[in-house]
Design a protein around this motif. Structure first.
Motif, PDB file in Angstrom:
ATOM      1  N   LYS A   1      -7.915   4.269  -4.339  1.00 50.74           N
ATOM      2  CA  LYS A   1      -8.522   2.782  -5.473  1.00 50.74           C
ATOM      3  C   LYS A   1      -7.263   2.395  -5.902  1.00 50.74           C
ATOM      4  O   LYS A   1      -6.999   1.010  -5.791  1.00 50.74           O
TER       5      LYS A   1
ATOM      6  N   THR B   1      -4.288   1.816  -3.995  1.00 47.18           N
ATOM      7  CA  THR B   1      -4.212   1.266  -3.180  1.00 47.18           C
ATOM      8  C   THR B   1      -4.489   0.652  -2.586  1.00 47.18           C
ATOM      9  O   THR B   1      -3.650  -0.324  -2.259  1.00 47.18           O
ATOM     10  N   THR B   2      -5.932   0.426  -2.791  1.00 46.94           N
ATOM     11  CA  THR B   2      -7.202  -0.650  -2.455  1.00 46.94           C
ATOM     12  C   THR B   2      -6.641  -2.060  -3.362  1.00 46.94           C
ATOM     13  O   THR B   2      -5.895  -3.324  -2.613  1.00 46.94           O
ATOM     14  N   GLN B   3      -6.177  -1.982  -4.540  1.00 40.89           N
ATOM     15  CA  GLN B   3      -5.472  -2.834  -5.231  1.00 40.89           C
ATOM     16  C   GLN B   3      -4.589  -3.135  -4.876  1.00 40.89           C
ATOM     17  O   GLN B   3      -4.470  -4.535  -5.310  1.00 40.89           O
TER      18      GLN B   3
ATOM     19  N   SER C   1       0.866  -0.945  -0.014  1.00 47.21           N
ATOM     20  CA  SER C   1       0.170  -0.070   0.080  1.00 47.21           C
ATOM     21  C   SER C   1       0.688   1.483   0.342  1.00 47.21           C
ATOM     22  O   SER C   1       0.470   2.457  -0.622  1.00 47.21           O
TER      23      SER C   1
ATOM     24  N   VAL D   1      -5.052  -5.835  -2.113  1.00 48.81           N
ATOM     25  CA  VAL D   1      -5.970  -7.141  -2.080  1.00 48.81           C
ATOM     26  C   VAL D   1      -5.213  -7.932  -3.367  1.00 48.81           C
ATOM     27  O   VAL D   1      -5.078  -9.273  -3.428  1.00 48.81           O
TER      28      VAL D   1
END
Length: 264
Positions: free
Chosen positions: A237, A239-241, A119, A244
């Motif tokens: 977005k 960072t989240t991707q 992240s 995950v």
């Protein structure tokens, strides 16, 4: 009715084709970035790599060790619960040490480091992308892969085996605390069973996995950071991707790496 069903099926096929095209396109982009990163390793500044090792690796040590010690403690408790049914409680050390060294040590370390480092990389490169700093580097003739991607990816690839090794040791010691205080197993006997169980192949398999996981963490963090869209929402977005996809790729690659290592 039949015509509506046919039209709906055609729309479903079109959407499936679009999704597959996007997926293959993204996989191709990741592959090209991985290839470019490997080629750029020889051109990186090793001062930058050492700096990144300190930033990405050393500063992740606390969360890794904290996770490892409680994993070892919980594993010892759960293992003793199962082994007590068969009168084999004294063999807790065998299960704890082997599970940590071969599997839980590298995987949990990768998940923790991936959440923190992946992240962070995505946010840093994403901010540079949306503020056009990456484009400015290209205009000035600098290669972002050599200056940014390769040092970060190489640093976390080198740091991960060391973090996993320390996690193994701390996890085994955490299990020793539970074995001694809760299960009334002599500490010397527990440590001897751990020493007798682990062989060089077990240790190497875990360290090899950790290195591969480190490469994936750096690669996906950089990939989603460089692909961030404009605005704070785009960086968030990305960072989240990154988090995950990194976690999923670690778990998927763990299976295939295990199968590959077992062949040798």
């Amino acid at each position: 009715m039949q015509e509506q069903a046919s039209a709906g099926f055609a729309r479903l096929l079109d959407r499936t084709d679009t999704i597959l095209e996007r997926l293959l396109s993204e996989v191709g982009k990741v592959g090209l970035l991985a290839l470019g990163t490997i080629k750029a390793v020889g051109r990186v500044s090793y001062k930058d790599v050492l700096k990144e090792v300190e930033t990405l690796g050393v500063r992740s040590l606390a969360v890794v060790l904290l996770t490892a010690v409680f994993t070892g403690m919980v594993l010892a408790l759960q293992t003793s619960y199962g082994l007590t049914r068969f009168g084999a409680k004294m063999y807790v050390g065998y299960v704890v040490s082997l599970s940590l060294v071969r599997e839980l040590g590298p995987v949990l370390t990768a998940l923790m480091v991936g959440g923190r480092v992946g992240s962070g990389i995505a946010a840093q490169l994403g901010s540079m992308t949306v503020t056009e700093q990456i484009d400015a580097m290209r205009v000035m003739g600098a290669d972002p892969i050599s200056k940014l991607v390769a040092p970060k990816t190489l640093a976390i690839t080198l740091a991960m085996p060391l973090l996993a090794f320390l996690a193994d040791i701390v996890g085994i010691l955490g299990g020793a605390v539970v074995a001694t205080l809760e299960l009334k197993i002599p500490a010397g006997y527990y440590l001897k069973t751990c020493y007798d169980t682990i062989v060089l192949e077990d240790l190497l398999s875990g360290l090899i996995k950790a290195g591969c996981f480190g490469f994936l963490i750096g690669l996906f963090g950089c990939f989603f950071g460089l692909g961030a869209k404009a605005g704070a929402q785009g960086v968030g977005k990305a960072t989240t991707q990154a988090v995950v996809v990194t976690a999923v790729s670690v778990l998927i690659s763990d299976y295939f790496l295990t199968k590959l290592i077992m062949l040798f």
